[in-house]
Design a protein around this motif. Structure first.
Motif, PDB file in Angstrom:
ATOM      1  N   ARG A   1       0.845  -1.191   0.000  1.00 49.31           N
ATOM      2  CA  ARG A   1       0.000   0.000   0.000  1.00 49.31           C
ATOM      3  C   ARG A   1       0.886   1.247   0.000  1.00 49.31           C
ATOM      4  O   ARG A   1       2.068   1.174   0.314  1.00 49.31           O
ATOM      5  CB  ARG A   1      -0.879   0.042   1.268  1.00 49.31           C
ATOM      6  CG  ARG A   1      -1.908  -1.072   1.353  1.00 49.31           C
ATOM      7  CD  ARG A   1      -3.120  -0.783   0.466  1.00 49.31           C
ATOM      8  NE  ARG A   1      -4.089  -1.854   0.500  1.00 49.31           N
ATOM      9  CZ  ARG A   1      -4.161  -2.865  -0.367  1.00 49.31           C
ATOM     10  NH1 ARG A   1      -3.283  -2.945  -1.344  1.00 49.31           N
ATOM     11  NH2 ARG A   1      -5.099  -3.782  -0.269  1.00 49.31           N
ATOM     12  N   ASP A   2       0.279   2.388  -0.322  1.00 58.21           N
ATOM     13  CA  ASP A   2       1.010   3.660  -0.291  1.00 58.21           C
ATOM     14  C   ASP A   2       0.721   4.413   1.005  1.00 58.21           C
ATOM     15  O   ASP A   2      -0.421   4.410   1.478  1.00 58.21           O
ATOM     16  CB  ASP A   2       0.581   4.539  -1.477  1.00 58.21           C
ATOM     17  CG  ASP A   2       0.970   3.894  -2.788  1.00 58.21           C
ATOM     18  OD1 ASP A   2       2.122   3.444  -2.900  1.00 58.21           O
ATOM     19  OD2 ASP A   2       0.108   3.810  -3.689  1.00 58.21           O
ATOM     20  N   TYR A   3       1.751   5.045   1.530  1.00 59.05           N
ATOM     21  CA  TYR A   3       1.630   5.813   2.775  1.00 59.05           C
ATOM     22  C   TYR A   3       2.337   7.158   2.590  1.00 59.05           C
ATOM     23  O   TYR A   3       3.173   7.312   1.692  1.00 59.05           O
ATOM     24  CB  TYR A   3       2.316   5.071   3.943  1.00 59.05           C
ATOM     25  CG  TYR A   3       1.738   3.702   4.189  1.00 59.05           C
ATOM     26  CD1 TYR A   3       0.734   3.496   5.124  1.00 59.05           C
ATOM     27  CD2 TYR A   3       2.185   2.589   3.452  1.00 59.05           C
ATOM     28  CE1 TYR A   3       0.186   2.232   5.337  1.00 59.05           C
ATOM     29  CE2 TYR A   3       1.641   1.325   3.653  1.00 59.05           C
ATOM     30  CZ  TYR A   3       0.640   1.154   4.589  1.00 59.05           C
ATOM     31  OH  TYR A   3       0.093  -0.091   4.792  1.00 59.05           O
ATOM     32  N   THR A   4       2.005   8.102   3.468  1.00 58.55           N
ATOM     33  CA  THR A   4       2.773   9.349   3.512  1.00 58.55           C
ATOM     34  C   THR A   4       3.504   9.386   4.843  1.00 58.55           C
ATOM     35  O   THR A   4       2.888   9.229   5.901  1.00 58.55           O
ATOM     36  CB  THR A   4       1.832  10.572   3.407  1.00 58.55           C
ATOM     37  OG1 THR A   4       1.127  10.462   2.169  1.00 58.55           O
ATOM     38  CG2 THR A   4       2.629  11.873   3.426  1.00 58.55           C
ATOM     39  N   GLY A   5       4.831   9.559   4.773  1.00 56.95           N
ATOM     40  CA  GLY A   5       5.636   9.619   5.989  1.00 56.95           C
ATOM     41  C   GLY A   5       6.096  11.041   6.247  1.00 56.95           C
ATOM     42  O   GLY A   5       6.506  11.733   5.311  1.00 56.95           O
ATOM     43  N   THR A   6       6.006  11.481   7.501  1.00 61.50           N
ATOM     44  CA  THR A   6       6.542  12.788   7.878  1.00 61.50           C
ATOM     45  C   THR A   6       7.813  12.562   8.686  1.00 61.50           C
ATOM     46  O   THR A   6       7.813  11.764   9.637  1.00 61.50           O
ATOM     47  CB  THR A   6       5.516  13.568   8.739  1.00 61.50           C
ATOM     48  OG1 THR A   6       4.298  13.650   7.980  1.00 61.50           O
ATOM     49  CG2 THR A   6       6.010  14.960   9.074  1.00 61.50           C
ATOM     50  N   VAL A   7       8.886  13.223   8.287  1.00 67.33           N
ATOM     51  CA  VAL A   7      10.168  13.022   8.975  1.00 67.33           C
ATOM     52  C   VAL A   7      10.070  13.572  10.396  1.00 67.33           C
ATOM     53  O   VAL A   7       9.750  14.748  10.588  1.00 67.33           O
ATOM     54  CB  VAL A   7      11.316  13.738   8.220  1.00 67.33           C
ATOM     55  CG1 VAL A   7      12.641  13.540   8.955  1.00 67.33           C
ATOM     56  CG2 VAL A   7      11.410  13.249   6.781  1.00 67.33           C
ATOM     57  N   VAL A   8      10.329  12.696  11.385  1.00 65.66           N
ATOM     58  CA  VAL A   8      10.314  13.168  12.772  1.00 65.66           C
ATOM     59  C   VAL A   8      11.704  13.128  13.397  1.00 65.66           C
ATOM     60  O   VAL A   8      11.945  13.719  14.441  1.00 65.66           O
ATOM     61  CB  VAL A   8       9.309  12.376  13.655  1.00 65.66           C
ATOM     62  CG1 VAL A   8       7.887  12.701  13.264  1.00 65.66           C
ATOM     63  CG2 VAL A   8       9.565  10.878  13.599  1.00 65.66           C
TER      64      VAL A   8
ATOM     65  N   PRO B   1       6.833  10.051   0.233  1.00 64.01           N
ATOM     66  CA  PRO B   1       5.977   8.920  -0.141  1.00 64.01           C
ATOM     67  C   PRO B   1       6.661   7.591   0.201  1.00 64.01           C
ATOM     68  O   PRO B   1       7.841   7.397  -0.093  1.00 64.01           O
ATOM     69  CB  PRO B   1       5.816   9.070  -1.666  1.00 64.01           C
ATOM     70  CG  PRO B   1       6.262  10.471  -1.974  1.00 64.01           C
ATOM     71  CD  PRO B   1       7.295  10.811  -0.939  1.00 64.01           C
ATOM     72  N   VAL B   2       5.899   6.711   0.826  1.00 68.83           N
ATOM     73  CA  VAL B   2       6.416   5.411   1.280  1.00 68.83           C
ATOM     74  C   VAL B   2       5.478   4.337   0.733  1.00 68.83           C
ATOM     75  O   VAL B   2       4.258   4.515   0.758  1.00 68.83           O
ATOM     76  CB  VAL B   2       6.396   5.336   2.835  1.00 68.83           C
ATOM     77  CG1 VAL B   2       6.873   3.978   3.331  1.00 68.83           C
ATOM     78  CG2 VAL B   2       7.214   6.460   3.462  1.00 68.83           C
ATOM     79  N   SER B   3       6.019   3.225   0.235  1.00 65.25           N
ATOM     80  CA  SER B   3       5.149   2.103  -0.128  1.00 65.25           C
ATOM     81  C   SER B   3       5.728   0.820   0.460  1.00 65.25           C
ATOM     82  O   SER B   3       6.921   0.730   0.727  1.00 65.25           O
ATOM     83  CB  SER B   3       4.998   1.979  -1.647  1.00 65.25           C
ATOM     84  OG  SER B   3       6.226   1.620  -2.223  1.00 65.25           O
ATOM     85  N   GLY B   4       4.879  -0.158   0.649  1.00 58.45           N
ATOM     86  CA  GLY B   4       5.354  -1.425   1.193  1.00 58.45           C
ATOM     87  C   GLY B   4       4.240  -2.197   1.862  1.00 58.45           C
ATOM     88  O   GLY B   4       3.091  -1.767   1.807  1.00 58.45           O
TER      89      GLY B   4
END
Ligand code: FES
Length: 334
Positions: A104-111, A191-194
């Motif tokens: 699936r696709d995800y949105t990652g925010t750098v923390v 953008p992150v997928s996996g």
């Protein structure tokens, strides 16, 4: 963009695949788990026979897909896109007792961005929702240039909203030197997928575990260790971490403390260029000393192809056979 139907034999699954989408991607998103490793056309793991229809073979490496195989209608599904409805014959990977998590696709925010060794940066991303995965699997990040790069998850599935990745700096690498080690900042979105990959803990196996990590090959091992901890163990684990010198031993304090507080876990740093606790040498050489016979264990190896190849040889010499060895080759993701 035109959409085609891909039929996957022998299971007869029918999957919709866009003309700009790889067949592997379409299958993984539908939960049809075809073998794959690099997802960039270089390792050959995703090879499949085309029985009918036409595929664009994409950027398949000539070493991973030989001319003679192209002539026989073989394709690498991680880079092949459909030009018509197609039927392929692949080895559909359904392992008993293993959960299949569709990509699936995800949105990652750098923390967090932290330098944890001279050439390794830890990147923490908070996802818009938790990502289900098996410990040891990896995700792909999409760079601002639209390229993808694979990184293993270094957290347990139970902690899957804030993910952790260990990124090795690659000189002149567009994604590392040119992005993660340069412009990327806390607060940016990525953008992150996996999840991807077949390298993950098999909890049903109850043999003692040998974890053999080279450099950032430690990341999936950390995910497995954290997961075993949440399971309440039952698994005896010995981890070797191979790096050049003491400065490269990242997560060292955490691993030492983890070993002190979990009696089922042993941690053995392997420094190839310096001495550590009276020993020096690469992981394969240490294994040969410590395990003249390794049969009865199950091994997980992750690192560069040279590291994985040499460690495999050491294990096989010690009579541990491939069915008891899981491996992940880290190709330089630059
Ligand atoms: Fe397709 Fe490696 S060549 S997964």
């Amino acid at each position: 963009m035109e959409t085609y139907t891909v039929t996957v034999e022998p299971i007869g699954a029918e999957i919709e695949c866009r003309g700009d989408q790889t067949v592997l991607d379409a299958c993984l998103r539908e939960g049809v788990w075809l073998p794959h490793a690099c997802t960039h056309g270089t390792c050959g793991t995703c090879k499949a026979q085309v029985l009918d229809g036409e595929l664009d073979l994409g950027d398949a490496s000539p070493y991973a897909l030989l001319d003679s195989e192209r002539d026989e209608g073989v394709a690498l599904l991680c880079v092949a896109t459909p030009r018509s409805d197609v039927t392929i014959e692949g080895e559909v990977d359904v392992e008993e007792g293993v959960d299949v998590h569709p990509v699936r696709d995800y949105t990652g925010t750098v923390v967090e961005l932290a330098d944890i060794a001279p050439t390794v940066r830890r990147l923490r991303l908070e996802l818009d929702r938790p990502i289900p995965f098996n410990p040891g699997q990896y995700v792909q990040l999409t760079t601002p240039a639209g390229e993808t790069r694979p990184y293993s998850l270094a957290v347990a599935p139970a902690d899957a909203t804030t993910i952790e990745l260990h990124v090795k700096r690659s000189p002149e690498g567009a994604a590392t030197e040119g992005w993660i080690f340069k412009d990327l900042a806390v607060g940016d979105t990525v953008p992150v997928s996996g999840p991807y990959g077949q390298f993950f803990l098999r909890p049903a196996r109850d043999e003692p575990i040998l974890m053999l990590a080279g450099g950032t090959g430690l990341a999936p091992m950390k995910a497995m260790l954290r997961h075993i901890e949440t399971l309440g163990s039952g698994h005896e684990v010995v981890l070797y971490h191979g790096v050049p010198g003491a400065a490269d031993l990242y997560e060292h304090d955490w691993l030492q403390e983890f070993a002190e507080t979990h009696d089922w876990f042993t941690y053995r740093p392997a420094l190839s260029q310096e001495e550590h606790e009276g020993r020096t040498g690469r992981v394969p050489a240490m294994l040969a000393q410590d395990y003249p016979r390794a049969s009865g264990n199950v091994a997980y190896i992750c690192g560069s192809p040279a590291f994985v190849g040499d460690t495999m040889k050491a294990l096989m010499k010690a009579r541990l056979f491939p069915r008891n060895i899981y491996r992940e080759d880290f190709f330089d993701s630059a």
